[in-house]
Design a protein around this motif. Sequence first.
Motif, PDB file in Angstrom:
ATOM      1  N   THR A  65       0.831  -1.206   0.000  1.00 50.20           N
ATOM      2  CA  THR A  65       0.000   0.000   0.000  1.00 50.20           C
ATOM      3  C   THR A  65       0.867   1.258   0.000  1.00 50.20           C
ATOM      4  OG1 THR A  65      -1.742  -1.184   1.200  1.00 50.20           O
ATOM      5  CG2 THR A  65      -1.876   1.218   1.188  1.00 50.20           C
ATOM      6  N   ILE A  66       1.983   1.207   0.709  1.00 51.65           N
ATOM      7  CA  ILE A  66       2.930   2.327   0.699  1.00 51.65           C
ATOM      8  C   ILE A  66       3.456   2.553  -0.722  1.00 51.65           C
ATOM      9  CG2 ILE A  66       5.196   3.104   1.501  1.00 51.65           C
ATOM     10  CD1 ILE A  66       4.630   1.610   4.141  1.00 51.65           C
ATOM     11  N   VAL A  67       3.843   1.471  -1.378  1.00 52.04           N
ATOM     12  CA  VAL A  67       4.372   1.564  -2.745  1.00 52.04           C
ATOM     13  C   VAL A  67       3.314   2.107  -3.701  1.00 52.04           C
ATOM     14  CG1 VAL A  67       5.190   0.215  -4.713  1.00 52.04           C
ATOM     15  CG2 VAL A  67       6.117  -0.209  -2.432  1.00 52.04           C
ATOM     16  N   ALA A  68       2.097   1.594  -3.604  1.00 51.40           N
ATOM     17  CA  ALA A  68       1.017   2.064  -4.486  1.00 51.40           C
ATOM     18  C   ALA A  68       0.739   3.550  -4.255  1.00 51.40           C
ATOM     19  CB  ALA A  68      -0.246   1.252  -4.246  1.00 51.40           C
ATOM     20  N   SER A  69       0.744   3.972  -2.995  1.00 47.64           N
ATOM     21  CA  SER A  69       0.506   5.381  -2.673  1.00 47.64           C
ATOM     22  C   SER A  69       1.601   6.267  -3.256  1.00 47.64           C
ATOM     23  CB  SER A  69       0.441   5.573  -1.152  1.00 47.64           C
ATOM     24  OG  SER A  69      -0.600   4.808  -0.582  1.00 47.64           O
ATOM     25  N   ASP A  70       2.833   5.787  -3.173  1.00 54.99           N
ATOM     26  CA  ASP A  70       3.972   6.545  -3.708  1.00 54.99           C
ATOM     27  C   ASP A  70       3.898   6.637  -5.231  1.00 54.99           C
ATOM     28  OD1 ASP A  70       6.617   7.852  -3.287  1.00 54.99           O
ATOM     29  OD2 ASP A  70       7.325   6.133  -4.449  1.00 54.99           O
ATOM     30  N   ILE A  71       3.608   5.532  -5.882  1.00 53.87           N
ATOM     31  CA  ILE A  71       3.490   5.526  -7.343  1.00 53.87           C
ATOM     32  C   ILE A  71       2.342   6.427  -7.797  1.00 53.87           C
ATOM     33  CG2 ILE A  71       2.812   4.064  -9.308  1.00 53.87           C
ATOM     34  CD1 ILE A  71       4.465   1.812  -7.965  1.00 53.87           C
ATOM     35  N   ALA A  72       1.272   6.461  -7.014  1.00 54.97           N
ATOM     36  CA  ALA A  72       0.109   7.290  -7.351  1.00 54.97           C
ATOM     37  C   ALA A  72       0.379   8.781  -7.188  1.00 54.97           C
ATOM     38  CB  ALA A  72      -1.083   6.887  -6.490  1.00 54.97           C
ATOM     39  N   GLY A  73       1.423   9.120  -6.412  1.00 54.76           N
ATOM     40  CA  GLY A  73       1.787  10.525  -6.258  1.00 54.76           C
ATOM     41  C   GLY A  73       1.436  11.143  -4.931  1.00 54.76           C
ATOM     42  N   ALA A  74       1.142  10.328  -3.915  1.00 51.63           N
ATOM     43  CA  ALA A  74       0.806  10.867  -2.592  1.00 51.63           C
ATOM     44  C   ALA A  74       1.961  11.713  -2.048  1.00 51.63           C
ATOM     45  CB  ALA A  74       0.479   9.734  -1.623  1.00 51.63           C
ATOM     46  N   ASP A  75       1.621  12.850  -1.478  1.00 50.30           N
ATOM     47  CA  ASP A  75       2.644  13.737  -0.919  1.00 50.30           C
ATOM     48  C   ASP A  75       3.054  13.320   0.488  1.00 50.30           C
ATOM     49  OD1 ASP A  75       2.816  15.934  -3.040  1.00 50.30           O
ATOM     50  OD2 ASP A  75       0.665  15.797  -2.676  1.00 50.30           O
ATOM     51  N   LYS A  76       2.100  12.769   1.241  1.00 48.70           N
ATOM     52  CA  LYS A  76       2.396  12.267   2.583  1.00 48.70           C
ATOM     53  C   LYS A  76       1.583  11.000   2.806  1.00 48.70           C
ATOM     54  CE  LYS A  76       3.262  16.864   4.588  1.00 48.70           C
ATOM     55  NZ  LYS A  76       2.768  17.887   5.561  1.00 48.70           N
ATOM     56  N   ILE A  77       2.176  10.051   3.532  1.00 48.49           N
ATOM     57  CA  ILE A  77       1.517   8.774   3.810  1.00 48.49           C
ATOM     58  C   ILE A  77       1.546   8.550   5.318  1.00 48.49           C
ATOM     59  CG2 ILE A  77       1.505   6.297   3.348  1.00 48.49           C
ATOM     60  CD1 ILE A  77       3.273   6.917   0.856  1.00 48.49           C
ATOM     61  N   PHE A  78       0.379   8.224   5.885  1.00 49.06           N
ATOM     62  CA  PHE A  78       0.279   8.036   7.331  1.00 49.06           C
ATOM     63  C   PHE A  78      -0.280   6.660   7.663  1.00 49.06           C
ATOM     64  CE2 PHE A  78      -0.071  12.589   6.566  1.00 49.06           C
ATOM     65  CZ  PHE A  78       0.844  13.107   7.468  1.00 49.06           C
ATOM     66  N   CYS A  79       0.237   6.096   8.745  1.00 49.94           N
ATOM     67  CA  CYS A  79      -0.305   4.847   9.263  1.00 49.94           C
ATOM     68  C   CYS A  79      -1.312   5.206  10.354  1.00 49.94           C
ATOM     69  CB  CYS A  79       0.810   3.972   9.820  1.00 49.94           C
ATOM     70  SG  CYS A  79       0.209   2.378  10.420  1.00 49.94           S
ATOM     71  N   ILE A  80      -2.562   5.253   9.969  1.00 51.89           N
ATOM     72  CA  ILE A  80      -3.664   5.543  10.895  1.00 51.89           C
ATOM     73  C   ILE A  80      -4.952   5.134  10.189  1.00 51.89           C
ATOM     74  CG2 ILE A  80      -3.795   7.941  10.086  1.00 51.89           C
ATOM     75  CD1 ILE A  80      -4.928   8.711  12.829  1.00 51.89           C
ATOM     76  N   GLY A  81      -5.893   4.594  10.931  1.00 56.38           N
ATOM     77  CA  GLY A  81      -7.137   4.142  10.310  1.00 56.38           C
ATOM     78  C   GLY A  81      -8.359   4.450  11.146  1.00 56.38           C
ATOM     79  N   GLY A  82      -9.492   3.987  10.662  1.00 58.88           N
ATOM     80  CA  GLY A  82     -10.740   4.077  11.395  1.00 58.88           C
ATOM     81  C   GLY A  82     -11.302   5.475  11.550  1.00 58.88           C
ATOM     82  N   VAL A  83     -12.193   5.604  12.509  1.00 57.33           N
ATOM     83  CA  VAL A  83     -12.851   6.879  12.800  1.00 57.33           C
ATOM     84  C   VAL A  83     -11.827   7.956  13.118  1.00 57.33           C
ATOM     85  CG1 VAL A  83     -14.387   8.064  14.431  1.00 57.33           C
ATOM     86  CG2 VAL A  83     -14.970   5.768  13.615  1.00 57.33           C
ATOM     87  N   GLN A  84     -10.763   7.574  13.843  1.00 53.54           N
ATOM     88  CA  GLN A  84      -9.754   8.554  14.244  1.00 53.54           C
ATOM     89  C   GLN A  84      -9.020   9.145  13.034  1.00 53.54           C
ATOM     90  OE1 GLN A  84      -9.895   5.357  15.128  1.00 53.54           O
ATOM     91  NE2 GLN A  84      -7.891   4.357  15.028  1.00 53.54           N
ATOM     92  N   ALA A  85      -8.852   8.359  11.969  1.00 53.59           N
ATOM     93  CA  ALA A  85      -8.206   8.881  10.758  1.00 53.59           C
ATOM     94  C   ALA A  85      -9.099   9.906  10.067  1.00 53.59           C
ATOM     95  CB  ALA A  85      -7.884   7.737   9.796  1.00 53.59           C
ATOM     96  N   ILE A  86     -10.380   9.606   9.992  1.00 49.00           N
ATOM     97  CA  ILE A  86     -11.329  10.537   9.358  1.00 49.00           C
ATOM     98  C   ILE A  86     -11.380  11.843  10.148  1.00 49.00           C
ATOM     99  CG2 ILE A  86     -13.715  10.887   8.658  1.00 49.00           C
ATOM    100  CD1 ILE A  86     -12.183   8.730   7.043  1.00 49.00           C
ATOM    101  N   ALA A  87     -11.448  11.731  11.471  1.00 45.36           N
ATOM    102  CA  ALA A  87     -11.496  12.922  12.324  1.00 45.36           C
ATOM    103  C   ALA A  87     -10.217  13.747  12.188  1.00 45.36           C
ATOM    104  CB  ALA A  87     -11.701  12.514  13.782  1.00 45.36           C
ATOM    105  N   ALA A  88      -9.074  13.070  12.184  1.00 41.59           N
ATOM    106  CA  ALA A  88      -7.792  13.789  12.094  1.00 41.59           C
ATOM    107  C   ALA A  88      -7.676  14.553  10.782  1.00 41.59           C
ATOM    108  CB  ALA A  88      -6.641  12.799  12.240  1.00 41.59           C
ATOM    109  N   MET A  89      -8.142  13.954   9.681  1.00 39.52           N
ATOM    110  CA  MET A  89      -8.098  14.640   8.378  1.00 39.52           C
ATOM    111  C   MET A  89      -9.091  15.791   8.319  1.00 39.52           C
ATOM    112  SD  MET A  89      -7.411  11.722   5.457  1.00 39.52           S
ATOM    113  CE  MET A  89      -8.626  10.494   5.957  1.00 39.52           C
ATOM    114  N   ALA A  90     -10.229  15.622   8.971  1.00 35.12           N
ATOM    115  CA  ALA A  90     -11.269  16.671   8.938  1.00 35.12           C
ATOM    116  C   ALA A  90     -10.884  17.887   9.765  1.00 35.12           C
ATOM    117  CB  ALA A  90     -12.594  16.103   9.429  1.00 35.12           C
ATOM    118  N   TYR A  91     -10.249  17.643  10.918  1.00 37.12           N
ATOM    119  CA  TYR A  91      -9.976  18.736  11.863  1.00 37.12           C
ATOM    120  C   TYR A  91      -8.508  19.178  11.891  1.00 37.12           C
ATOM    121  CZ  TYR A  91     -14.497  16.964  13.457  1.00 37.12           C
ATOM    122  OH  TYR A  91     -15.789  16.520  13.516  1.00 37.12           O
ATOM    123  N   GLY A  92      -7.625  18.330  11.385  1.00 39.26           N
ATOM    124  CA  GLY A  92      -6.200  18.638  11.468  1.00 39.26           C
ATOM    125  C   GLY A  92      -5.710  18.423  12.886  1.00 39.26           C
TER     126      GLY A  92
END
Length: 410
Positions: A155-182
Amino acid sequence: MKTITADEFWKLPKNKEAEEIDTVRLMLEDIRLRGEEAVNKYSQKFDSQKPYQVTKNEIKEAYKKIDRPTLKAIKEAARRIKDFSKAQFRQIKPFEIKMNGAVLGQKVIPLNSAGCYVPGGRYPLPSTALMCTIPAKVSGVKEVIVCSPKIAPVTIVASDIAGADKIFCIGGVQAIAAMAYGIGIIPKVDKIVGPGNKYVAAAKKQVYGAAGIDFVAGPSEVLIIADDSAKTTYIAADLLAQSEHDVSARPFLVTTSQKVASETGKEIERQLKQLSTKETAAKALENGYMILCKNIKEAIEVANSIAPEHLEIQTKKPEKIIRKLVNYGSLFIGENSAEVFGDYCSGTNHTLPTSGAARYTSGLSPKDFIKTPTYQQISKKGLAKMKQIACALATIEGLQAHKRAAEIRH
């Protein structure tokens, strides 16, 4: 899968809206109140680790952990997705017209940032990293981040090939909240896209406003329209392919042939025994229906009513019914066009509306990552005529300041 007639289908309860899950609401409230401390707590609880950003060295190491055939497949899939996304983006154009003493126009402006959620439950989903990240980068989004729980090297490799600027290991509700609120190391984004389980879907729905979202995705779906010419081995394989996604997946066969329905049922039983994912697929099959229709017209009506995520046509002359099918996330025409190719590598996006949402929206594309604001520049000549119209309407609506704002100009 249960076999019913179209008449019985019309009496079934309709799609439910995405759940408002109390647990999710309480988690979001806690994260808003305590920020990074709460995000870390839930990450430890559900994923047994704190969130972290994948470093450049870790990205390099990830490439070493996947084999060459896998890397080749990811790169080829990425190329196809990018080519199709570019073709879509070319259809979104700015324009300017002159009309009655005014210049009117539309701009095309990419979002500043986007967050791509990539599930990572039973198996890694590198294809989702490609599908969510590539159209964002094609659209010109400045910063695209990927969040995925227990992120795998592939998944890291696919994200890098796709052009992601930053990659984080975080999931679930907490990931959605963190992206929404910073929160903490996760930057606030303008829009969150990507699929997830019912908790992720509920979180996306509840944070909407703090950030935009693509749509609230429910369980995956496939609907196959088949007549007596269809190959039941293909139908069974495609129904099972969708069923192994999740126990809540919904497979449908809509057919004009009792024989096809009966033989497909037997073929499903035969193929199911051979799957390592048979427990998941078997449970999902219980959600599905084989719907017997009197004719192809009735089959079309049923398909349009369900508005499935994926719609396959396996009939003798599929081109004859395409124009009558209007509600679907993505269409797969003919027996060779298996839904699995759309999942991975045909080039169209696999992040698609579910639960009937295809009645009013479409799958993820570059248009989800741009804004099309309008503008106007009014000349002296145009002012005179517009003043009359604006003053008349402002008077009717009882908005005196509106009227004065028009009248004061000369």
